[in-house]
Design an enzyme around this catalytic site. Structure first.
Site, PDB file in Angstrom:
ATOM      1  N   ASP A 120      10.202  32.591 -13.394  1.00  0.00           N
ATOM      2  CA  ASP A 120      10.690  33.970 -13.493  1.00  0.00           C
ATOM      3  C   ASP A 120      12.199  34.051 -13.265  1.00  0.00           C
ATOM      4  OD1 ASP A 120       9.619  33.286 -10.782  1.00  0.00           O
ATOM      5  OD2 ASP A 120      10.612  35.146 -10.224  1.00  0.00           O
ATOM      6  N   ASN A 121      12.823  32.926 -12.907  1.00  0.00           N
ATOM      7  CA  ASN A 121      14.275  32.872 -12.733  1.00  0.00           C
ATOM      8  C   ASN A 121      14.952  32.059 -13.834  1.00  0.00           C
ATOM      9  OD1 ASN A 121      14.008  34.318 -10.364  1.00  0.00           O
ATOM     10  ND2 ASN A 121      13.967  32.510  -9.065  1.00  0.00           N
TER      11      ASN A 121
END
Length: 520
Positions: A269-270
């Site tokens: 998610d990063n």
């Protein structure tokens, strides 16, 4: 303030059918509409002149009450609807389900000078994706993000940018080291800017839920707006899309390795779909050269996201993205070929990057062992990476015996250079001199080339911490000093010479300098 608003994301992608800002699982939607939280006493601390210009703002705009209100969440731009994105992700190797913009709210999309920008407030309040958190941010983490995103841009590293840094005027409760000692800190808000904040997790969530219709809609949107040179949607286009994401991801990580940057939390998610460095949490620059170093206390035991493992994690994350895109492609071998290409390209591009750091232009079969021997030597004693490579540009072919003297400033404890270690360094410097002898480049030109890829100034954690401590006392001068210096990281800037120095002893074990948590 007149901006050319282009709200493609909310116009072309499915919205959350519920309007309430309550924590929940959001199904069949790419985003949820949500308004930023109004703050008690907003105050702008710093604005990036470059990003003002990139977005079409004037200097007068930045001094207006409207600008202050919009970029602290206290007003909404005309003809816009703020929203938070839905995504999932693998965190520390495990599927975490729905995550989403838990403390980020997207304000709008803007076009200026044929460039497309998304504006996002970090720390602007709760969203449906906040889970148990408050959606806010504190001053220390906001200073770190604001300074670092702009510093990375000027280093030539693909990155999200930052427009503004502001105090909210609210107190925010945080447990810095997750050790049961929460304290109130100053609340702050950063306006982040990027062509898009889409990340791997945006695609993973729909694949995990087998919502292939929304997955296809999102992939088609991404290609249309950010990869339109690949053509109309088709299996071939989806493969080409994945191939380009893979290459952009690799290029970004090679740049990280070049400047000694460690992200700290390379969860899926990063990971930006555009290959940009995103989500500046517990990051850090290598002080001592160490492939095993991580700045993240949460990762201290397993060191999954350590410096030397970043390329492998990039590949692991791409495998997860490949799994998410598979329902649209259904060709395992074709996806695996792209992933195999990443492995091969890492070897060649990493070596090319190290050649550039060493001032080598001609390829030689022995360069692999030359680089390996150098890296082994750098870990014999604590050796500052930034200072070592910057000083190395002063090396003279005709005087290899002076090599150790040239780089001595990089060693933390010079007495550790005992006879055996000194011999290894002298052997390497002789090899390096012999290797440079094969080059046609004059020494001055080589020095210039090396100094263009080996920065003199990076945002060391202790520097950010000093700015944070001053800011906590209401003194923001150091924020601006570092901001200005980091615009020219490859230039000598003698007026900033005090920052070309090893980490001071007081910072070795200090929280915020050597240890950072995800709450940072």
């Amino acid at each position: 303030m007149k901006l050319d608003i282009k709200n493609t994301f909310i116009k072309e992608l499915p919205a959350d059918s519920m309007q309430e800002n309550t924590r929940r699982q959001v199904e069949n939607a790419c985003f949820s509409y949500v308004l930023p939280k109004k703050t008690a006493k907003p105050e702008l601390l710093h604005v990036s002149p470059e990003m003002l210009e990139n977005l079409g703002f004037s200097k007068e705009d930045a001094q207006s009450e409207e600008f202050l209100k919009v970029f602290t969440g206290n007003a909404v731009l005309h003809n816009t609807q703020p929203y938070a994105m839905c995504y999932g992700g693998h965190q520390f190797g495990n599927w975490a389900g729905q995550l989403g913009d838990g403390r980020a709210i997207n304000l709008a999309e803007v076009e200026h000078n044929n460039n497309h920008w998304a504006l996002q407030l970090k720390g602007a309040g709760e969203t449906p994706y906040s889970r148990t958190a408050d959606g806010l941010a504190v001053l220390r983490s906001s200073i770190r993000e604001y300074l670092c995103s702009e510093a990375m841009y000027h280093l030539g590293v693909p990155t999200t940018r930052a427009l503004s840094l502001a105090l909210s005027g609210d107190a925010v409760l945080r447990d810095v080291m997750y050790n049961g000692n929460p304290e109130y800190e100053k609340g702050a808000i950063v306006c982040r800017v990027a062509p898009s904040f889409l990340r791997f997790g945006n695609y993973e969530i729909f694949a995990a839920r087998q919502d292939f219709k929304t997955l296809k809609t999102l992939v088609d949107y991404t290609i249309k707006h950010f990869f339109n040179h690949l053509g109309k949607p088709s299996k071939e286009t989806y493969l080409a899309f994945f191939g380009e994401v893979s290459q952009r991801t690799l290029e970004m990580i090679i740049h990280w390795q070049r400047v000694g940057f460690v992200h700290g939390v390379m969860n899926t998610d990063n990971m930006s779909i555009l290959g940009l460095t995103i989500d500046y949490g517990p990051y850090g620059w290598l002080e001592g050269f160490d492939f095993g170093w991580t700045p993240n206390t949460t990762d201290r035991q397993h060191k999954r996201y350590r410096f030397g493992n970043q390329p492998n994690i990039g590949l692991w994350n791409l495998y997860k993205l490949a799994n998410a895109l598979y329902p649209l492609i259904e060709e395992t071998e074709a996806l695996e070929r792209i992933l195999d290409e990443y492995k091969l390209d890492f070897e060649t591009k990493s070596l090319a990057m190290m050649r550039s750091k060493l001032g080598l232009e001609v390829e030689d079969a022995f360069d692999v062992s030359l680089v390996q021997e150098l890296e082994d030597n750098l870990m014999l004693t604590e050796t500052d990476m930034t200072i070592f490579f910057r000083k190395l540009s002063d090396f003279k072919i005709e005087k290899p015996s002076e090599g150790l003297e040239i780089v001595k400033e990089a060693f933390y404890i010079s007495t550790e250079i005992v006879e055996e270690i000194q011999q290894k360094w002298e052997t390497w410097f002789q090899r390096y001199a012999d290797r440079l002898g094969q080059e046609q480049t004059a020494s001055e030109e080589r020095k210039e080339n090396m100094n263009s890829v080996n920065p003199k100034y990076v945002l060391r954690n202790y520097m950010a911490q000093l700015a944070i401590e001053d800011a906590d006392k209401g003194d923001y001068k150091l924020i601006d000093e570092l901001f200005q210096m980091l615009k020219k990281p490859y230039e000598e800037q003698p007026e900033h010479g005090k920052w070309f120095a090893k980490r001071p002893d007081w910072a070795r074990h200090k929280v915020g300098c050597s240890m950072l948590s995800c709450s940072s």
